[in-house]
Design a protein around this motif. Structure first.
Motif, short mmCIF file in Angstrom:
data_model
loop_
_atom_site.label_atom_id
_atom_site.label_comp_id
_atom_site.label_asym_id
_atom_site.label_seq_id
_atom_site.Cartn_x
_atom_site.Cartn_y
_atom_site.Cartn_z
N ARG A 157 -7.09 -8.97 -6.41
CA ARG A 157 -6.60 -10.21 -7.04
C ARG A 157 -5.17 -10.51 -6.59
O ARG A 157 -4.76 -11.68 -6.55
N ALA A 158 -4.42 -9.47 -6.25
CA ALA A 158 -3.05 -9.66 -5.76
C ALA A 158 -3.02 -10.03 -4.29
O ALA A 158 -1.94 -10.17 -3.71
N GLY A 159 -4.20 -10.20 -3.68
CA GLY A 159 -4.27 -10.62 -2.28
C GLY A 159 -4.18 -9.47 -1.29
O GLY A 159 -3.96 -9.71 -0.09
N LEU A 160 -4.36 -8.23 -1.76
CA LEU A 160 -4.26 -7.07 -0.88
C LEU A 160 -5.60 -6.35 -0.78
O LEU A 160 -6.49 -6.55 -1.61
N VAL A 161 -5.72 -5.52 0.23
CA VAL A 161 -6.93 -4.71 0.43
C VAL A 161 -6.64 -3.28 -0.05
O VAL A 161 -5.73 -2.63 0.47
N PRO A 162 -7.38 -2.77 -1.04
CA PRO A 162 -7.16 -1.39 -1.48
C PRO A 162 -7.72 -0.41 -0.45
O PRO A 162 -8.70 -0.70 0.24
N GLY A 163 -7.09 0.74 -0.35
CA GLY A 163 -7.56 1.74 0.61
C GLY A 163 -7.22 3.14 0.17
O GLY A 163 -6.47 3.35 -0.81
N VAL A 164 -7.77 4.11 0.89
CA VAL A 164 -7.45 5.51 0.65
C VAL A 164 -7.16 6.17 1.99
O VAL A 164 -7.69 5.77 3.03
#
Length: 207
Positions: A25-32
């Protein structure tokens, strides 16, 4: 040798689906970031540089320097990207830590050269690609962006096998129990029809 590239990421504090949705929602891609016997780290990144890298050749075989905001740079490869089924935008990414002396298993795309030197293609034959990717094992620094497959001399109904492909030093296919097929030269429809007609005439003569 795989090209080294740079990606910038920030740290995430929370794991879980809810936290990942908030990151998107913040316009970012989550990752690990995981592997190499180190703790898993949660990160987030701007999708624009990621998409730009994805459109370059050899995305899955390249080594990246991951600049982690407030942390030390990581040497990684992309292990997996999840996409939104509707928009096809990246919605999650997994980075695998790699080291210079550690082998990795990666699927490398195939690329076909010297079609103009293939008698079969000159006669109208059709290149039938059996394997668009070949799974190989190699050190990350030795991985090629593509595996070039030479079609020189191949005629209609000929096959190109892995034994005929010159792999870079230090790179080996994971399938070792058979000489698997990468591509074939299929007969053009006109040649198939002519062969079928000849077969029918021969059959009539035998009767």
């Amino acid at each position: 040798m795989a090209n080294e590239n740079t990606l910038n990421v920030s740290r995430r504090d929370r794991a879980g689906k809810g936290a990942a949705r908030a990151t998107r929602r913040a316009g970012l891609v989550p990752g690990v970031v995981y592997g190499n016997k180190q703790p898993t780290e949660l990160v987030a990144m701007d999708p624009r540089p990621l998409i730009a890298e994805m459109h370059k050749s050899g995305f899955n075989t390249r080594v990246f320097t991951l600049n982690v905001e407030g942390g030390n740079p990581e040497t990684v490869m992309v292990h997996d990207v999840q996409f939104n089924p509707v928009t096809d935008d990246p919605q999650a990414i997994d980075f695998l830590r790699v080291s210079a002396d550690k082998e990795v298993v990666v699927s490398v795309p195939t690329s076909f050269i010297n079609e103009e030197k293939s008698p079969g293609i000159k006669r109208g034959g059709v290149l039938n690609v059996v394997r668009h990717e070949i799974e190989v094992k190699a050190k990350a620094s030795d991985l090629p962006e593509v595996i070039e497959c030479d079609l020189t001399g191949l005629d209609v109904n000929d096959s190109l096998h892995i034994s005929a492909v010159k792999l870079p030093a230090g790179v080996a296919p994971t399938i070792t129990d058979r000489d698997f097929t990468i591509a074939t030269i299929a007969a053009p429809s006109g040649l198939k029809s002519a062969a079928a007609a000849e077969g029918e005439e021969e059959g009539e003569g035998e009767e």
